[in-house]
Design a protein around this motif. Structure first.
Motif, short mmCIF file in Angstrom:
data_model
loop_
_atom_site.label_atom_id
_atom_site.label_comp_id
_atom_site.label_asym_id
_atom_site.label_seq_id
_atom_site.Cartn_x
_atom_site.Cartn_y
_atom_site.Cartn_z
N ILE A 57 -50.34 10.29 -17.28
CA ILE A 57 -51.61 9.58 -17.09
C ILE A 57 -52.74 10.23 -17.89
CG2 ILE A 57 -53.01 8.28 -15.41
CD1 ILE A 57 -50.90 8.76 -13.32
N GLU A 58 -52.44 10.51 -19.15
CA GLU A 58 -53.45 11.07 -20.04
C GLU A 58 -54.23 9.95 -20.71
OE1 GLU A 58 -51.24 13.82 -22.54
OE2 GLU A 58 -51.36 15.28 -20.92
N GLY A 59 -53.69 8.75 -20.68
CA GLY A 59 -54.35 7.59 -21.25
C GLY A 59 -53.47 6.40 -20.96
N GLY A 66 -43.16 22.26 -24.44
CA GLY A 66 -44.24 23.04 -23.84
C GLY A 66 -45.37 22.20 -23.27
N LEU A 67 -46.50 22.87 -23.08
CA LEU A 67 -47.65 22.25 -22.42
C LEU A 67 -48.28 21.14 -23.26
CD1 LEU A 67 -49.28 25.49 -20.99
CD2 LEU A 67 -48.42 23.59 -19.65
N SER A 68 -48.14 21.23 -24.59
CA SER A 68 -48.65 20.17 -25.45
C SER A 68 -47.46 19.30 -25.87
CB SER A 68 -49.32 20.79 -26.67
OG SER A 68 -49.68 19.75 -27.56
N PRO A 69 -47.61 17.97 -25.80
CA PRO A 69 -46.44 17.11 -25.99
C PRO A 69 -45.88 17.12 -27.41
CG PRO A 69 -48.44 15.81 -25.82
CD PRO A 69 -48.83 17.22 -25.50
N GLU A 70 -46.65 17.62 -28.36
CA GLU A 70 -46.17 17.62 -29.74
C GLU A 70 -45.22 18.79 -30.05
OE1 GLU A 70 -49.47 15.41 -30.27
OE2 GLU A 70 -47.58 14.41 -29.94
N SER A 124 -39.98 15.79 -20.56
CA SER A 124 -40.11 16.03 -21.99
C SER A 124 -41.39 16.78 -22.31
CB SER A 124 -40.10 14.69 -22.75
OG SER A 124 -41.21 13.91 -22.39
N HIS A 125 -42.35 16.80 -21.42
CA HIS A 125 -43.66 17.42 -21.67
C HIS A 125 -43.98 18.19 -20.40
CE1 HIS A 125 -48.25 16.25 -22.02
NE2 HIS A 125 -48.09 17.54 -22.06
N GLU A 126 -44.35 19.46 -20.56
CA GLU A 126 -44.54 20.33 -19.39
C GLU A 126 -45.88 20.02 -18.72
OE1 GLU A 126 -44.33 24.45 -20.39
OE2 GLU A 126 -44.21 25.10 -18.31
N ALA A 148 -53.79 6.50 -27.39
CA ALA A 148 -53.75 7.79 -28.09
C ALA A 148 -53.56 8.91 -27.07
CB ALA A 148 -55.04 8.01 -28.88
N GLU A 149 -53.18 10.03 -27.58
CA GLU A 149 -52.82 11.16 -26.75
C GLU A 149 -54.03 12.12 -26.79
OE1 GLU A 149 -51.21 14.33 -25.26
OE2 GLU A 149 -51.70 14.41 -27.38
N PRO A 150 -54.54 12.61 -25.65
CA PRO A 150 -55.82 13.33 -25.65
C PRO A 150 -55.78 14.79 -26.08
CG PRO A 150 -54.99 13.20 -23.42
CD PRO A 150 -54.02 12.44 -24.28
N HIS A 151 -54.62 15.44 -26.02
CA HIS A 151 -54.55 16.85 -26.46
C HIS A 151 -55.03 16.87 -27.93
CE1 HIS A 151 -51.96 18.72 -23.28
NE2 HIS A 151 -51.60 17.48 -23.10
N ASP A 152 -55.90 17.83 -28.25
CA ASP A 152 -56.37 17.96 -29.63
C ASP A 152 -57.03 16.69 -30.16
OD1 ASP A 152 -55.25 20.49 -29.50
OD2 ASP A 152 -53.34 19.79 -30.29
N PRO A 188 -53.06 22.32 -17.93
CA PRO A 188 -54.33 21.63 -17.66
C PRO A 188 -54.19 20.35 -16.83
CG PRO A 188 -53.57 21.05 -19.85
CD PRO A 188 -52.53 22.00 -19.27
N HIS A 189 -52.95 19.93 -16.49
CA HIS A 189 -52.75 18.57 -15.96
C HIS A 189 -53.02 18.49 -14.45
CE1 HIS A 189 -50.29 19.07 -19.62
NE2 HIS A 189 -50.65 17.84 -19.87
N VAL A 190 -54.21 18.93 -14.05
CA VAL A 190 -54.55 19.01 -12.63
C VAL A 190 -54.69 17.64 -11.96
CG1 VAL A 190 -55.70 21.26 -12.67
CG2 VAL A 190 -56.97 19.24 -13.34
ZN LIG Z 1 -50.58 16.73 -21.61
#
Ligand SMILES: [Zn+2]
Length: 269
Positions: free
Chosen positions: A237-239, A182-186, A162-164, A48-52, A107-109
């Protein structure tokens, strides 16, 4: 009676008072590495994708009961941040790890090994595991050195993504990120954004459009088709996906796969 059963059930399935609860994979991985034997629960399910992230009532109970809650903060996972509040057991890593944050709100530090090392140190302090944390930091310094070496001499330095998610990675190694969304992949790109990226790809001779593992490659494929470029995976590497977990992959194997994808796509030698 029903109320009692629900309460009892909720209490029995929370991760419990010894657990460390983490918002998503990089924080869970750091906790597992610095404090082996401590139960660590990752609230974002595999694949799953962690944003939101949306929390279940069981997750909310785990957050409330946990010994330590690790979250990035600053709106990366708003529901988790609301549930955790400012409790004594909550560590907001973007605010407390002494990171030099970029002003763009990215946020992708963790994609910069140097900043991720600071997060590891902060988690090590919180878990009273400074020695294990410094061993992990040493591995991150080695990874950082390999990135510097691998990306030192490249024919191109633009990464079309594809995702900032790669501003920190780009800043660390002299790359220029050209995001399609943008910053959120959706986020859905506007036709004008797509046209701008297609022009830039043509103009700069970009040969590779990068997409990520947890969301659809459709947008990257559209740009690739219109420009004759190829696509390749650059993982934020969000998941980890279930297949990656089954293959024994972790933060380091994914970061090294990213390095190989960059060396190939940018013509580094
Ligand atoms: Zn992200």
């Amino acid at each position: 009676m029903v109320v009692f059963l629900l309460t009892a059930c909720g209490a029995s399935v929370s991760a419990g008072p010894d657990a460390v609860v983490a918002g998503f994979y990089p924080l869970a991985f750091a906790a597992e590495e610095v404090a082996p034997g401590v139960p660590v629960e990752n609230l974002t399910p595999p694949g799953a994708e962690p944003h939101d992230l949306e929390l279940s009532p069981i997750d909310a109970a785990s957050v409330r009961d946990a010994r330590l809650v690790l979250l990035l903060g600053q709106g990366f996972q708003p529901q988790l941040e609301d549930a955790a509040g400012e409790g004594d057991n909550v560590l907001h890593l973007l605010d407390t790890a002494g990171l030099d944050l970029l002003p763009n709100g990215d946020p992708h530090v963790w994609l910069d090994p140097v900043r991720y090392a600071k997060i590891v140190e902060r988690i090590g302090e919180a878990l009273d595991a400074e020695q294990a944390a410094s061993r992990l930091v040493a591995r991150l310094q080695e990874l950082d050195a390999d990135y510097h070496e691998g990306l030192a001499t490249c024919e191109r330095h633009e990464i079309v993504t594809s995702h900032e998610a790669f501003a920190y990675l780009a800043q660390g190694y002299g790359l220029e990120q050209i995001p399609i969304t943008g910053l959120s992949p959706e986020a859905e790109p506007q036709p004008a954004d797509l046209a701008r990226v297609v022009d830039l790809v043509d103009e700069r001779g970009v040969t590779t459009i990068y997409y990520e593992t947890l969301v659809s490659p459709r947008i990257a494929e559209t740009v690739a088709r219109e420009t004759g470029a190829e696509t390749a995976v650059l993982d934020p590497i969000e998941g980890l996906t279930p297949a990656e977990i089954a293959n024994g992959e972790d933060y380091f194997t994914r970061m090294r796969a990213n390095l190989r994808a960059l060396e190939e796509g940018l013509g580094c030698h």
